[in-house]
Scaffold this active site. Structure first.
Site, PDB file in Angstrom:
ATOM      1  CB  SER A 179      36.050  17.556  56.306  1.00  0.00           C
ATOM      2  OG  SER A 179      37.360  17.548  55.752  1.00  0.00           O
ATOM      3  CG  HIS A 207      31.645  16.697  56.346  1.00  0.00           C
ATOM      4  ND1 HIS A 207      31.882  15.999  57.506  1.00  0.00           N
ATOM      5  CD2 HIS A 207      32.682  16.406  55.513  1.00  0.00           C
ATOM      6  CE1 HIS A 207      33.010  15.323  57.386  1.00  0.00           C
ATOM      7  NE2 HIS A 207      33.509  15.550  56.189  1.00  0.00           N
ATOM      8  CE  LYS A 237      32.293  12.165  56.502  1.00  0.00           C
ATOM      9  NZ  LYS A 237      32.476  11.026  55.550  1.00  0.00           N
TER      10      LYS A 237
END
Length: 385
Positions: A179, A207, A237
């Site tokens: 990240s 991610h 996300k």
């Protein structure tokens, strides 16, 4: 009071090291253009990689979910809180990720704690990349298993650690996409080691989900298939909502339902959110142009930032870290951008190693080419000042 004074001294020490943090207040929905603390900014701070957090289809789904399910889950999943909205999302996620079964959690942090503490304990061993997310490290520590860390992407060191271990159960834990650096784990090589040494491979794909593997995540991107593979994805996300899910062999999921304390002893996530994530999955499937736009913004950023005195770390993901170095220097560049109406957070230790403070530029499919140019122009001005 002495205890309060001690905390005040510690906060003052953080101030002196340029490490004290405060929460900015967002006055608008997420997007490339936001209002923070009463001022408008062009923002490169959110993990809303596909630009879905304020998408009309998700807003409509959340409204419809609230009308159908109300707001709160009301109970833990095992007591009376597991709605058909939750069950439908778990099946949809398993299908999307191409894994046999899935289980919902309130957050990625909770999911990591649940899985690792349920699969290993005293006498077992867990092996973790040194740059893993804090939630993975906390889970490894709380599991009470022997906690072995290997240098970032150092497969030779990991192999030596696995070979030396006599633990009855071994687990390898990694981020799929890191990240703060934006680089990707060598998942195929890690799975080969897991197969060789009879270990679980646990992949935190917070991610990569929605971005890689045609939106299905890092495991599909790498073309991996194994009963020892467990994938965690977050839903706040790229999916634009909230929560997390773990996907794995059905027996693994059954074991988590029966032994993962963060799942058993937590009120279920809001069913309206579970209903909304299904709309996210449909957009991921039906609008691949969002990922194409994201790749175009990444290429443009790399082109525009060439020649700056600061290093843009190599990354083929929406996380584009601009390495500054010192804490004060990173804060100064971030403040200079804010003065120009651009919000890019400065990331400092302990989130990153000392001496590697950076700007974490997070790109979204909702950014436009002119947004990238504006950011690059501002950075060139600051570099010249």
């Amino acid at each position: 009071m002495r205890l309060i004074a001690q905390l005040q001294d510690k906060l003052a020490a953080l101030d002196g090291d340029h490490r004290r943090r405060r929460c900015p207040v967002l006055d608008s929905p997420q997007g490339p253009h936001v209002s923070i603390d009463g001022r408008d900014y062009l923002a490169f701070a959110s993990n809303d990689y596909l630009g879905l957090a304020n998408h009309p289809a998700l807003v409509a789904a959340a409204r419809d979910g609230a009308l159908r399910w109300g707001v709160g889950g009301g109970a833990s999943h095992l007591v009376a809180g597991h709605s058909t909205a939750h069950a439908a999302l778990e099946q949809a996620l398993a299908d999307w990720l191409r894994l046999p079964a899935a289980l919902l959690f309130s957050s990625g942090y909770q999911a990591n704690l649940a899985v690792i503490t349920a699969l290993v304990g005293r006498g077992d061993a867990v092996f973790a990349d040194r740059l893993n997310h804090a939630s993975l490290n906390d889970a490894c520590l709380l599991s009470r298993a022997e906690f072995k860390r290997f240098a970032h992407h150092d497969l030779a060191q990991l192999e030596r650690l696995l070979a030396a271990s006599t633990a009855p159960t071994k687990l390898i834990a990694v981020d799929a996409v890191y990240s703060m650096d934006g680089d990707c784990a060598p998942l195929a090589a890690l799975l080969a080691l897991a197969e060789r040494f009879d270990a679980w491979l646990y992949v935190d794909d917070a991610h990569g989900f929605g971005v890689l593997g045609e939106g299905r995540g890092s495991v599909v991107e790498a073309g991996l298939h194994s009963e020892r593979l467990i994938q965690m994805v977050t839903l706040g996300k790229a999916a634009g909502v909230a929560g997390a899910a773990v996907a794995a062999h059905a027996v693994v999921i059954d074991w988590l339902v029966n032994s993962a304390r963060p799942f058993i002893f937590t009120t279920s996530t809001s069913p309206l959110l579970a209903h909304t994530v299904q709309a996210s999955l449909r957009l991921m499937a039906d609008e691949p142009e969002r990922r194409a736009a994201l790749r175009a913004r990444m290429a443009e950023l790399k082109h525009q930032l060439a020649g700056l005195p600061w290093t843009l770390l190599p990354s083929d993901t929406p996380i584009q870290p601009l390495l500054i170095g010192g804490n004060a220097e990173a804060l100064a560049v971030s403040a200079g951008l804010r003065a120009r109406g651009i919000w890019v957070p400065a990331i400092r230790p302990p989130t990153v190693p000392p001496g590697s403070a950076r700007l974490r530029i997070a790109l979204s499919a909702a950014h436009q080419p002119q947004d990238i140019v504006r950011l690059a122009d501002a950075l060139r001005e600051l570099a010249a000042s």
